[in-house]
Enzyme design. Structure first.
Site, short mmCIF file in Angstrom:
data_model
loop_
_atom_site.label_atom_id
_atom_site.label_comp_id
_atom_site.label_asym_id
_atom_site.label_seq_id
_atom_site.Cartn_x
_atom_site.Cartn_y
_atom_site.Cartn_z
NE ARG A 60 -20.67 -3.11 40.75
CZ ARG A 60 -20.53 -4.37 41.16
NH1 ARG A 60 -19.45 -4.72 41.86
NH2 ARG A 60 -21.43 -5.29 40.87
CG ASP A 62 -13.75 3.54 44.52
OD1 ASP A 62 -14.29 2.46 44.19
OD2 ASP A 62 -12.69 3.96 44.02
CE1 TYR A 123 -17.14 9.34 39.21
CE2 TYR A 123 -16.83 8.71 36.91
CZ TYR A 123 -17.20 8.40 38.21
OH TYR A 123 -17.65 7.13 38.49
NE ARG A 211 -10.01 8.58 45.25
CZ ARG A 211 -10.09 7.53 46.08
NH1 ARG A 211 -10.96 6.55 45.82
NH2 ARG A 211 -9.35 7.49 47.15
#
Length: 283
Positions: A60, A62, A123, A211
């Site tokens: 999921r 953001d 990522y 992040r």
């Protein structure tokens, strides 16, 4: 969603990508625009279903985060799949908004679960440190950092973070969820065009983990923190307010990895277990 598919149904795997700029994340919300909401609506429309499908996703994302290699699934009656599968991609392309595309729709192998069968997610976070800023044509996918970055220092600082750890210091805690993860890769590379890209791969990620890791390493790269600081933050195992969560637009889910078909069900069962670190007590 169960790993068992009801008799008379098939499990469909979707491979998709999206530009996260105008989405309030993946997960469906009542009012806000989301990737799940758009995709479920489009699937219901193009297949003329009386009820919307329920999508399960590998990760999921953001609000504002992009995806190039997202994976989702839904279960569908065999006769409906037989009627629509060969026309589904073209019809979705005509129905979906331009910032989300489905590239593949195929019957999933037995035991497949888009979320729990995954063995890693990869990522990329892209940063530009040119003093003039970021190329306007890439501004929606690259963070501008106003100080020059030392890639070697960031890679040195990243090394102690690899492996299985409690990443509580780099995660937004969610009630009942573990923050233990296995970080398989965290490396930085500067391309010929000057863009610095972090490749971050783990078996799974907790909320804001990528992040936060990027934010900590940028502080090392620009000289504001020593190379041993991210490791010390990790060892403290508590959320550290000095760790900056960088903006979402530099982050893209690039790829999700799965084991061989015969191992899918076992991986799904394993991933559902709540993890503890070796030597950790239950209380």
């Amino acid at each position: 969603m169960s790993d068992e598919v009801e008799p008379g149904h098939v499990r469909v795997r979707l491979d998709l990508s999206y530009d996260g700029k105008d989405f309030s994340g993946w997960a469906k919300q009542r009012v806000l625009r989301t990737v799940q909401g758009e995709l479920e609506s489009a699937l219901q429309t193009v297949m003329r279903l009386p009820d919307p499908v329920e999508l399960t996703v590998a990760g999921r994302t953001d609000a504002g985060v992009h995806a190039r290699g997202q994976v989702a699934q839904f279960d569908l009656a065999e006769e409906v799949w037989a009627e629509h599968h060969d026309k589904l991609l073209r019809r979705l392309a005509g129905r979906l908004p331009h910032d989300v595309r489905v590239w593949k729709a195929a019957e999933a192998p037995q035991g497949f679960n888009a979320r729990f069968s995954a063995i890693w997610r990869r990522y990329a976070y892209r940063v530009g440190d040119h003093q003039g800023g970021v190329d306007p044509l890439r501004r929606g996918h690259v963070l501008w950092h106003q100080w020059p970055l030392d890639v070697d220092a960031m890679n040195e600082a990243a090394a102690p973070l690899l492996g299985e750890h409690d990443f509580a210091a780099y995660c937004k805690k969610r009630e009942g969820a573990t923050t233990i993860r296995t970080l398989q890769q965290l490396s930085w590379e500067r391309a010929e065009d000057g863009i610095v890209t972090a490749t971050v791969r783990a078996d799974a990620f907790c909320h804001n983990m990528v992040r936060s890791l990027v934010g900590a390493l940028l502080h090392v790269g620009d000289g504001h923190r020593p190379t041993d600081w991210p490791g010390k933050v990790l060892a403290a195992a508590v959320r550290d307010s000095s760790v900056h969560v960088v903006k979402p637009h530099g982050l893209t889910l690039e790829e999700v990895g799965y084991p061989a078909d015969e191992l899918l069900a076992a991986r799904s069962r394993e991933a559902r277990n709540v993890r503890t670190l070796p030597g950790a007590g239950c209380c």
